[in-house]
Design an enzyme around this catalytic site. Structure first.
Site, PDB file in Angstrom:
ATOM      1  N   ASP A  36       0.183   5.900   9.542  1.00  0.00           N
ATOM      2  CA  ASP A  36       0.991   4.703   9.776  1.00  0.00           C
ATOM      3  C   ASP A  36       0.345   3.854  10.871  1.00  0.00           C
ATOM      4  O   ASP A  36       0.208   4.307  12.015  1.00  0.00           O
ATOM      5  CB  ASP A  36       2.406   5.112  10.191  1.00  0.00           C
ATOM      6  N   ASP A  37      -0.052   2.640  10.527  1.00  0.00           N
ATOM      7  CA  ASP A  37      -0.696   1.710  11.463  1.00  0.00           C
ATOM      8  C   ASP A  37      -2.065   2.190  11.931  1.00  0.00           C
ATOM      9  O   ASP A  37      -2.548   1.757  12.985  1.00  0.00           O
ATOM     10  CB  ASP A  37       0.180   1.437  12.686  1.00  0.00           C
ATOM     11  N   CYS A  76       5.093  -1.868   6.398  1.00  0.00           N
ATOM     12  CA  CYS A  76       5.476  -0.503   6.018  1.00  0.00           C
ATOM     13  C   CYS A  76       6.080  -0.317   4.641  1.00  0.00           C
ATOM     14  O   CYS A  76       5.528   0.382   3.794  1.00  0.00           O
ATOM     15  CB  CYS A  76       6.447   0.046   7.057  1.00  0.00           C
ATOM     16  N   ARG A  80       4.115   1.139   1.162  1.00  0.00           N
ATOM     17  CA  ARG A  80       4.450   2.452   0.606  1.00  0.00           C
ATOM     18  C   ARG A  80       4.935   2.344  -0.839  1.00  0.00           C
ATOM     19  O   ARG A  80       4.643   3.211  -1.671  1.00  0.00           O
ATOM     20  CB  ARG A  80       5.505   3.131   1.498  1.00  0.00           C
ATOM     21  N   LYS A 129       7.329  10.119   6.908  1.00  0.00           N
ATOM     22  CA  LYS A 129       8.039   8.836   6.877  1.00  0.00           C
ATOM     23  C   LYS A 129       8.184   8.328   5.444  1.00  0.00           C
ATOM     24  O   LYS A 129       7.194   8.138   4.752  1.00  0.00           O
ATOM     25  CB  LYS A 129       7.288   7.816   7.727  1.00  0.00           C
ATOM     26  N   HIS A 131      10.682   5.423   4.145  1.00  0.00           N
ATOM     27  CA  HIS A 131      10.795   3.971   4.320  1.00  0.00           C
ATOM     28  C   HIS A 131      10.921   3.184   3.015  1.00  0.00           C
ATOM     29  O   HIS A 131      10.480   2.042   2.921  1.00  0.00           O
ATOM     30  CB  HIS A 131       9.622   3.424   5.145  1.00  0.00           C
ATOM     31  N   SER A 154      10.739   3.883  10.055  1.00  0.00           N
ATOM     32  CA  SER A 154       9.757   3.958  11.141  1.00  0.00           C
ATOM     33  C   SER A 154      10.316   4.642  12.387  1.00  0.00           C
ATOM     34  O   SER A 154      11.512   4.545  12.682  1.00  0.00           O
ATOM     35  CB  SER A 154       9.268   2.560  11.517  1.00  0.00           C
ATOM     36  N   HIS A 219       1.792   4.845  14.491  1.00  0.00           N
ATOM     37  CA  HIS A 219       2.801   3.812  14.734  1.00  0.00           C
ATOM     38  C   HIS A 219       3.484   4.106  16.069  1.00  0.00           C
ATOM     39  O   HIS A 219       3.755   5.261  16.395  1.00  0.00           O
ATOM     40  CB  HIS A 219       3.821   3.874  13.594  1.00  0.00           C
ATOM     41  N   ASP A 271      -1.373   2.884   5.881  1.00  0.00           N
ATOM     42  CA  ASP A 271      -0.510   1.882   5.249  1.00  0.00           C
ATOM     43  C   ASP A 271      -0.864   0.453   5.621  1.00  0.00           C
ATOM     44  O   ASP A 271      -0.470  -0.488   4.931  1.00  0.00           O
ATOM     45  CB  ASP A 271       0.963   2.158   5.565  1.00  0.00           C
ATOM     46  N   ASN A 272      -1.562   0.246   6.713  1.00  0.00           N
ATOM     47  CA  ASN A 272      -2.008  -1.097   7.136  1.00  0.00           C
ATOM     48  C   ASN A 272      -2.803  -0.947   8.422  1.00  0.00           C
ATOM     49  O   ASN A 272      -2.975   0.165   8.936  1.00  0.00           O
ATOM     50  CB  ASN A 272      -0.833  -2.074   7.331  1.00  0.00           C
ATOM     51  N   LYS A 292      -2.171  -5.705  11.673  1.00  0.00           N
ATOM     52  CA  LYS A 292      -0.932  -5.508  10.917  1.00  0.00           C
ATOM     53  C   LYS A 292      -0.093  -6.785  10.887  1.00  0.00           C
ATOM     54  O   LYS A 292      -0.036  -7.540  11.846  1.00  0.00           O
ATOM     55  CB  LYS A 292      -0.136  -4.382  11.578  1.00  0.00           C
TER      56      LYS A 292
END
Length: 470
Positions: A36-37, A76, A80, A129, A131, A154, A219, A271-272, A292
């Protein structure tokens, strides 16, 4: 607590299972790890400085590392949804990052990777996660997963958020469909995810399994267990990266211990890109523009590694463009699974893992509520006029988990970039490449007719609806 539970469950599984019971010549196990991130430059093999990622670097050496791998949405929930369905999330009426107040989620009528594989005999488990909707009907156990352990959204969506204190309720840790705790401390979160993943592998070692491990970090807020706190030269972010790397190492060790490593496909990506406003609590752009929340390269280009001993040749670097929407159809190919009946947008990229090429296709980058902000075709990228966020020049960045403020700026004119020469997107080459410009504009027009585009007022003819609670 979770370490003890994990140990007892492993002992129980060993009492009722012996290696001789393993199914020979079975379909490959699949482990999809989604950070994540995590920024493009956050792994050693992508140029990370200030921390080490030896397990992830080895994963890359053992398989193929992609240098131009994308997510279609730099946020996010949308990212996903695209990953798990092989479909642009705006086609599914999913945008942004939904929170505890949302009344919608991924429509159960959509087919996830888990549902696709479950139909061919896979055991499916999700850790981490989610989301894609926190209401029961949208949770992983109602989207194709046999088991679930993790957070519904998140990890910053809790009462301690630095900018909106008091808005978010206590953060639930869910097992199955019930909250088993409300987190006040996240230091053990990566360890818990790892132990639960190992437990799932142990339990399902005698049959094909699909494990989706979606780490909550890096994240913000950043937390590590005591064993990694203060271990990196960089600080908190580096510590988190080292713990995620440890987690990958534990999973690979367990696969080897159980004799499953040669029949397991591992995919690792993010994810980004980095949440740049958090300064030292964000990842490394590695020369890419922005991060992001934008459709510049820093927002949508992510690290990606695929490894499968004996099936994916080791030591490869793949430069051809690909995207997370391609993972579902690729897994359908390698497992002989049936593709979803509803239209998807990804395509099989298995040849890329073999050092071959696939026909070039356009990829689209969307943000906000269905804004088509960019189209990518091989080394070419056309960015359309839109408003995006950036950090003002000269801003003093922080390293304490408190973000600085973005400003919004407008890109006034369409801009064409040659990413092979200019991955930092500094120089518009539209005037020198009129044929390429026309080609990418043609792709964009087709996408607008199909999916819509809020920037041009197009509705789109083939979009579907998100699921909504009754």
């Amino acid at each position: 607590m979770f370490a003890l539970f994990y140990s007892l469950s492993i002992l129980a599984s060993l009492l009722f299972f012996t290696p001789s019971e393993k199914v020979k010549d079975q379909k490959p196990n699949i482990i999809l790890i989604f950070a994540d991130d995590m920024a493009y430059g956050d792994l050693g093999v992508y140029g990370a400085k200030g921390w080490e990622t030896p397990n992830l670097d080895q994963l890359a050496e053992d398989g193929v590392r992609f240098t131009q791998f994308y997510v279609p949405h730099a946020v996010c929930t949308a990212s996903r949804a695209a990953l798990l369905t092989g479909t642009y999330a705006n086609r599914l009426e999913l945008y942004g990052a939904i929170d505890h107040s949302a009344k919608h989620g991924l429509n159960p009528e959509e087919t996830t990777i888990a549902e696709m594989l479950k139909a061919t005999g896979y055991q499916t488990g999700m850790v981490g996660k989610w989301h894609l909707g926190h209401h029961t009907e949208f949770l992983p156990t109602n989207q194709g997963f046999n088991s679930y352990f993790g957070l519904p959204y998140s990890n910053d969506m809790w009462p301690n958020h630095p900018e909106v204190k008091g808005y978010y309720p206590p953060l639930p840790l869910i097992e199955g469909e019930k909250a088993i705790a409300y987190l006040e401390d996240q230091r053990e979160l990566t360890s818990w995810y790892t132990y639960k993943s190992l437990e799932f592998i142990e339990k399902n070692q005698g049959q094909p399994f699909f494990l989706y491990l979606a780490h909550s970090m890096p994240h913000v807020p950043l937390y590590t267990s005591d064993k990694f706190q203060g271990k990196s030269a960089q600080g908190a972010y580096g510590d988190v990266m080292m713990e995620i790397d440890w987690s990958v190492g534990e999973i690979r060790s367990k696969l080897k211990e159980l004799g499953l490593d040669e029949n397991t496909l591992i995919i690792f990506t993010s994810d980004n890109g980095p949440w740049l406003s958090y300064g030292g609590h964000a990842g490394l752009q590695a020369g890419l523009r922005e991060g992001k929340g934008t459709s510049w390269e820093g927002g949508i280009r992510v690290p990606a590694i695929m490894t499968w001993p004996g099936k994916i040749p080791a030591g490869q670097i793949q430069d051809q463009a690909a995207m997370t929407i391609d993972i579902l159809p690729t897994l359908a190919k390698v497992t002989n699974s049936q593709l979803p009946t509803l239209k998807i947008d990804g395509s099989d990229i298995w040849p890329l893992t073999q050092g071959q090429n696939v026909p070039l296709k356009p990829y689209f980058a969307y943000y906000n509520k269905n804004e088509l902000q960019a189209v990518i075709y091989g080394k070419w990228k056309l960015v359309f006029p839109h408003t995006y966020r950036t950090i003002p020049a000269g801003t003093e960045m922080r390293n304490d988990g408190i973000p600085v403020k973005y400003i919004n700026v407008k890109l006034e004119n369409p801009s064409l970039f040659d990413l092979a020469k200019d991955r930092g997107e500094t120089t518009d080459v539209s005037s020198h490449n009129p044929e390429i410009l026309a080609k990418l504009n043609g792709f964009a027009d087709q996408a607008r007719a199909d999916l819509g585009d809020a920037l041009t007022g197009n509705e789109g003819a083939n979009n579907r609806k998100a699921g909504r609670i009754k």
